[in-house]
Design a protein around this motif. Sequence first.
Motif, PDB file in Angstrom:
ATOM      1  N   THR A 367      -8.364  -2.415   8.039  1.00 56.43           N
ATOM      2  CA  THR A 367      -8.933  -1.963   6.886  1.00 56.43           C
ATOM      3  C   THR A 367      -9.192  -3.182   6.291  1.00 56.43           C
ATOM      4  OG1 THR A 367      -6.769  -1.721   7.196  1.00 56.43           O
ATOM      5  CG2 THR A 367      -7.314   0.216   6.994  1.00 56.43           C
ATOM      6  N   ALA A 368      -8.648  -3.881   5.759  1.00 56.35           N
ATOM      7  CA  ALA A 368      -8.703  -4.954   4.691  1.00 56.35           C
ATOM      8  C   ALA A 368      -8.992  -6.071   5.403  1.00 56.35           C
ATOM      9  CB  ALA A 368      -7.244  -5.586   3.924  1.00 56.35           C
ATOM     10  N   GLY A 369      -9.203  -6.198   6.558  1.00 54.62           N
ATOM     11  CA  GLY A 369      -9.523  -7.973   8.154  1.00 54.62           C
ATOM     12  C   GLY A 369     -10.891  -7.292   7.725  1.00 54.62           C
ATOM     13  N   GLY A 370     -10.836  -5.462   8.557  1.00 50.74           N
ATOM     14  CA  GLY A 370     -12.828  -5.700   8.620  1.00 50.74           C
ATOM     15  C   GLY A 370     -13.152  -5.686   6.810  1.00 50.74           C
ATOM     16  N   ALA A 371     -12.735  -4.777   5.974  1.00 47.35           N
ATOM     17  CA  ALA A 371     -13.240  -5.582   4.815  1.00 47.35           C
ATOM     18  C   ALA A 371     -13.724  -7.298   3.929  1.00 47.35           C
ATOM     19  CB  ALA A 371     -13.078  -4.939   2.962  1.00 47.35           C
ATOM     20  N   HIS A 372     -12.513  -7.889   4.472  1.00 47.48           N
ATOM     21  CA  HIS A 372     -12.266  -9.020   4.666  1.00 47.48           C
ATOM     22  C   HIS A 372     -13.647  -9.995   5.188  1.00 47.48           C
ATOM     23  CE1 HIS A 372     -11.252 -13.501   3.714  1.00 47.48           C
ATOM     24  NE2 HIS A 372     -10.712 -13.623   4.579  1.00 47.48           N
ATOM     25  N   ALA A 373     -13.341  -9.118   7.220  1.00 48.35           N
ATOM     26  CA  ALA A 373     -14.987 -10.123   7.499  1.00 48.35           C
ATOM     27  C   ALA A 373     -15.809 -10.007   7.271  1.00 48.35           C
ATOM     28  CB  ALA A 373     -14.543  -9.657   8.486  1.00 48.35           C
ATOM     29  N   LEU A 374     -16.412  -8.760   6.573  1.00 49.41           N
ATOM     30  CA  LEU A 374     -17.717  -8.307   5.928  1.00 49.41           C
ATOM     31  C   LEU A 374     -18.316  -9.026   4.462  1.00 49.41           C
ATOM     32  CD1 LEU A 374     -17.752  -4.542   6.825  1.00 49.41           C
ATOM     33  CD2 LEU A 374     -18.895  -6.708   8.881  1.00 49.41           C
ATOM     34  N   TYR A 375     -17.232  -9.429   4.049  1.00 44.34           N
ATOM     35  CA  TYR A 375     -17.673  -9.942   2.258  1.00 44.34           C
ATOM     36  C   TYR A 375     -17.591  -9.042   1.181  1.00 44.34           C
ATOM     37  CZ  TYR A 375     -17.488 -14.797   3.964  1.00 44.34           C
ATOM     38  OH  TYR A 375     -17.778 -15.821   4.472  1.00 44.34           O
ATOM     39  N   LEU A 376     -16.611  -7.770   1.737  1.00 40.72           N
ATOM     40  CA  LEU A 376     -16.711  -5.708   1.318  1.00 40.72           C
ATOM     41  C   LEU A 376     -15.407  -5.878   0.930  1.00 40.72           C
ATOM     42  CD1 LEU A 376     -18.901  -4.500   3.011  1.00 40.72           C
ATOM     43  CD2 LEU A 376     -19.529  -5.159   0.751  1.00 40.72           C
ATOM     44  N   ASP A 377     -14.437  -7.419   0.017  1.00 36.54           N
ATOM     45  CA  ASP A 377     -12.468  -6.273   0.532  1.00 36.54           C
ATOM     46  C   ASP A 377     -12.618  -6.849  -1.340  1.00 36.54           C
ATOM     47  OD1 ASP A 377     -13.843  -9.713   0.663  1.00 36.54           O
ATOM     48  OD2 ASP A 377     -11.425  -9.570   0.639  1.00 36.54           O
ATOM     49  N   ASP A 378     -14.003  -6.661  -2.463  1.00 38.05           N
ATOM     50  CA  ASP A 378     -13.631  -6.692  -3.657  1.00 38.05           C
ATOM     51  C   ASP A 378     -13.972  -5.099  -3.821  1.00 38.05           C
ATOM     52  OD1 ASP A 378     -16.175  -7.016  -2.975  1.00 38.05           O
ATOM     53  OD2 ASP A 378     -16.611  -7.728  -5.285  1.00 38.05           O
ATOM     54  N   ARG A 379     -14.389  -4.305  -2.531  1.00 35.59           N
ATOM     55  CA  ARG A 379     -14.829  -3.312  -3.158  1.00 35.59           C
ATOM     56  C   ARG A 379     -13.982  -2.324  -2.663  1.00 35.59           C
ATOM     57  NH1 ARG A 379     -21.493  -3.912  -3.326  1.00 35.59           N
ATOM     58  NH2 ARG A 379     -21.426  -5.968  -4.072  1.00 35.59           N
ATOM     59  N   ILE A 380     -13.858  -2.884  -1.270  1.00 40.27           N
ATOM     60  CA  ILE A 380     -13.189  -1.453   0.442  1.00 40.27           C
ATOM     61  C   ILE A 380     -12.079  -1.960   0.922  1.00 40.27           C
ATOM     62  CG2 ILE A 380     -15.691  -0.201   0.263  1.00 40.27           C
ATOM     63  CD1 ILE A 380     -16.027  -1.782   2.850  1.00 40.27           C
ATOM     64  N   GLY A 381     -11.353  -1.341   1.430  1.00 37.18           N
ATOM     65  CA  GLY A 381     -10.387  -1.981   1.939  1.00 37.18           C
ATOM     66  C   GLY A 381      -9.026  -1.963   1.709  1.00 37.18           C
ATOM     67  N   THR A 382      -8.916  -1.799   0.855  1.00 32.75           N
ATOM     68  CA  THR A 382      -7.431  -1.563  -0.365  1.00 32.75           C
ATOM     69  C   THR A 382      -7.424  -0.351  -0.836  1.00 32.75           C
ATOM     70  OG1 THR A 382      -7.847  -3.488  -1.412  1.00 32.75           O
ATOM     71  CG2 THR A 382      -6.383  -3.804  -0.001  1.00 32.75           C
ATOM     72  N   ILE A 383      -6.188   0.263  -0.828  1.00 34.57           N
ATOM     73  CA  ILE A 383      -6.065   1.188  -1.774  1.00 34.57           C
ATOM     74  C   ILE A 383      -5.152  -0.267  -3.835  1.00 34.57           C
ATOM     75  CG2 ILE A 383      -4.761   2.962  -2.863  1.00 34.57           C
ATOM     76  CD1 ILE A 383      -4.360   3.477   0.013  1.00 34.57           C
ATOM     77  N   ALA A 384      -6.125   0.191  -4.592  1.00 36.98           N
ATOM     78  CA  ALA A 384      -5.931  -1.005  -5.950  1.00 36.98           C
ATOM     79  C   ALA A 384      -6.875  -0.598  -6.741  1.00 36.98           C
ATOM     80  CB  ALA A 384      -6.356  -2.650  -5.299  1.00 36.98           C
ATOM     81  N   PRO A 385      -6.379  -0.527  -7.942  1.00 36.83           N
ATOM     82  CA  PRO A 385      -7.406  -0.588  -9.434  1.00 36.83           C
ATOM     83  C   PRO A 385      -9.207  -1.244  -8.620  1.00 36.83           C
ATOM     84  CG  PRO A 385      -5.014  -0.908  -9.784  1.00 36.83           C
ATOM     85  CD  PRO A 385      -5.082  -1.057  -8.368  1.00 36.83           C
ATOM     86  N   GLY A 386      -9.766  -0.402  -9.403  1.00 37.33           N
ATOM     87  CA  GLY A 386     -10.988  -1.554  -9.306  1.00 37.33           C
ATOM     88  C   GLY A 386     -11.915  -0.706  -7.785  1.00 37.33           C
ATOM     89  N   MET A 387     -11.186  -0.348  -6.581  1.00 37.57           N
ATOM     90  CA  MET A 387     -11.402  -0.731  -5.618  1.00 37.57           C
ATOM     91  C   MET A 387     -12.562   0.825  -5.542  1.00 37.57           C
ATOM     92  SD  MET A 387     -10.964  -3.348  -3.473  1.00 37.57           S
ATOM     93  CE  MET A 387     -10.838  -2.960  -2.658  1.00 37.57           C
ATOM     94  N   GLU A 388     -13.117   0.957  -4.541  1.00 35.91           N
ATOM     95  CA  GLU A 388     -14.437   2.189  -4.366  1.00 35.91           C
ATOM     96  C   GLU A 388     -13.200   3.358  -3.413  1.00 35.91           C
ATOM     97  OE1 GLU A 388     -18.563  -0.087  -4.326  1.00 35.91           O
ATOM     98  OE2 GLU A 388     -17.668   0.604  -2.568  1.00 35.91           O
ATOM     99  N   ALA A 389     -13.432   4.715  -3.930  1.00 31.49           N
ATOM    100  CA  ALA A 389     -12.112   5.505  -3.807  1.00 31.49           C
ATOM    101  C   ALA A 389     -12.397   6.101  -2.058  1.00 31.49           C
ATOM    102  CB  ALA A 389     -11.644   6.239  -4.598  1.00 31.49           C
ATOM    103  N   ASP A 390     -12.946   5.446  -0.939  1.00 30.63           N
ATOM    104  CA  ASP A 390     -13.057   5.701   0.491  1.00 30.63           C
ATOM    105  C   ASP A 390     -11.878   5.179   0.950  1.00 30.63           C
ATOM    106  OD1 ASP A 390     -15.596   5.532  -0.515  1.00 30.63           O
ATOM    107  OD2 ASP A 390     -15.345   3.720   0.284  1.00 30.63           O
ATOM    108  N   LEU A 391     -11.016   6.831   1.848  1.00 35.82           N
ATOM    109  CA  LEU A 391      -9.899   6.800   1.979  1.00 35.82           C
ATOM    110  C   LEU A 391      -9.492   7.882   3.204  1.00 35.82           C
ATOM    111  CD1 LEU A 391      -8.424   7.721  -1.881  1.00 35.82           C
ATOM    112  CD2 LEU A 391      -7.981   5.733  -0.981  1.00 35.82           C
ATOM    113  N   CYS A 392      -8.538   7.259   4.328  1.00 37.90           N
ATOM    114  CA  CYS A 392      -8.164   8.793   4.884  1.00 37.90           C
ATOM    115  C   CYS A 392      -6.600   9.461   4.897  1.00 37.90           C
ATOM    116  CB  CYS A 392      -8.577   7.859   5.981  1.00 37.90           C
ATOM    117  SG  CYS A 392      -8.120   6.810   6.262  1.00 37.90           S
ATOM    118  N   VAL A 393      -6.355   9.993   4.951  1.00 42.27           N
ATOM    119  CA  VAL A 393      -4.997   9.794   5.400  1.00 42.27           C
ATOM    120  C   VAL A 393      -4.569  10.884   5.981  1.00 42.27           C
ATOM    121  CG1 VAL A 393      -3.231  12.838   4.125  1.00 42.27           C
ATOM    122  CG2 VAL A 393      -5.624  11.879   3.020  1.00 42.27           C
ATOM    123  N   LEU A 394      -3.792   9.883   7.444  1.00 39.89           N
ATOM    124  CA  LEU A 394      -3.186  10.122   8.326  1.00 39.89           C
ATOM    125  C   LEU A 394      -2.106  10.618   8.024  1.00 39.89           C
ATOM    126  CD1 LEU A 394      -3.511   6.447   9.676  1.00 39.89           C
ATOM    127  CD2 LEU A 394      -5.292   8.654   9.763  1.00 39.89           C
TER     128      LEU A 394
END
Length: 459
Positions: A367-394
């Motif tokens: 999740t967050a590591g993949g987003a960091h690798a792609l320089y997209l960790d300010d938008r995706i990869g974590t659950i936090a205010p301001g992030m795009e709401a891309d989620l999965c339910v396991l």
Amino acid sequence: MPSLPPAPARHALRGRAITFGANPFLDDPARALVHEPDALILIEDGHITRFGAFDALHDTLPPDTPVTTWHDGIISAGFVDTHVHYPQLPMIAAYGEQLLEWLERYTFPTEARFADADYAAGVARRFLRELLRAGTTSAAVYCTVHPQSVDAFFTESARLNTRMIAGKVLMDRNAPANLRDTPQGGYDASLALIERWHQHGRQLYAVTPRFAATSTEEQLDLAGSLLRQREGLFMQTHLSENLAEVEWISHLFPRRTSYLDVYAHAGLVGPRSVLGHGVHVDEDTFHTCHAAGCALAHCPTSNLFLGSGAFRLFDALDPRRPVRVGLGTDVGAGTSLSQLQTLNEAYKVAQSTGRRLHPAQAFWLATAGGAHALYLDDRIGTIAPGMEADLCVLDPHATPLMAQRAEQCETIEDLLFVLMMLGDDRSVRATYVAGQLVHDRDAPEAAGARGAGHITSFT
Ligand code: GUN
Ligand code: ZN
């Protein structure tokens, strides 16, 4: 599939949730993992606007906010796949070969079919549906040499509103004639695709020379110049996957000091460059990757399937000079689109190198590591205010075997470990893209209709 109806502008999810407050390879994994046993996630206009304990937040919700409760589920950021080939979906699980023979015998004939735009559109639709069924909401995707394969992919991704990175493969030598472009032809076609798709909604373009063996130096140089044409472009290719390949590259580029140097010399190595595999690399290469800010995609199911070797994950992530690393399924050499299955094999590969992949580290990579690798960790990869709401339910109880094993779990780390060892697409209960339910395992017809059956309350 018809177009999805718009998500409600404002809605909320309730359930157990995990995300990350730090990098568990640099900090204590148990502390980097954020676990909220009863969380509330408020989503407005496709973004997360609040995240915290239900008890603390629910009185603050605007009136009439629909709340969907996921009982017994674990809500996570959607998975990020940093290396995958959508055109290879039809040839996944092709018997018997290692990399170079596998490319000749299976991959090139399969990719040739993407000259047909209708065929490409059909595979793109199936591929993206499979990704969402696996809980993956973003990926760095190879198309084929045909521009129509890129149009097919981005058309479907734009319809789903998924945040995807993709590009036309560049190949001007050592491939069948019907799969070759030319340096200038590949440049012109790529530039036209960049104009059409880069930053079109959530779509992002990656300049995609397949690997050094299938591009002349002239083509690699032009790929470097393409990268400089627009802000925020990505670059993806393969690096040091297989020993015969590494040997071949050293003969094709005798003046370069290493495999990575072939790409660096062409201006292809920097932030937003994603190099698949990096199995057979030395300390100098890790050091250069760290200094350049490029990423390696760890593709364990593929490396095991093709007998390529064991990626040295913990050496790559050495805190003294950490390299950005994401997980790649690398389908069709990879054997699953599931990041849970990919983590299963990553765990075993780490064991084979004498290291232990903690479940918090594993889920961070997915999740967050993949987003960091792609320089997209300010938008995706974590659950936090301001992030795009891309989620999965396991769902850790997805199968009888998982259910009985999950009953023995006392901690969230135990439960995550069960998910990554025994889970697959069956354990993805639901997937949200920009706040919209796009996959509902138990009510497929509800996807795109807001999952109205699950709304359990209104504030
Ligand atoms: N190296 C060059 N092309 C490919 C590909 O399609 N798959 C893998 N795994 N390695 C490659
Ligand atoms: Zn690949």
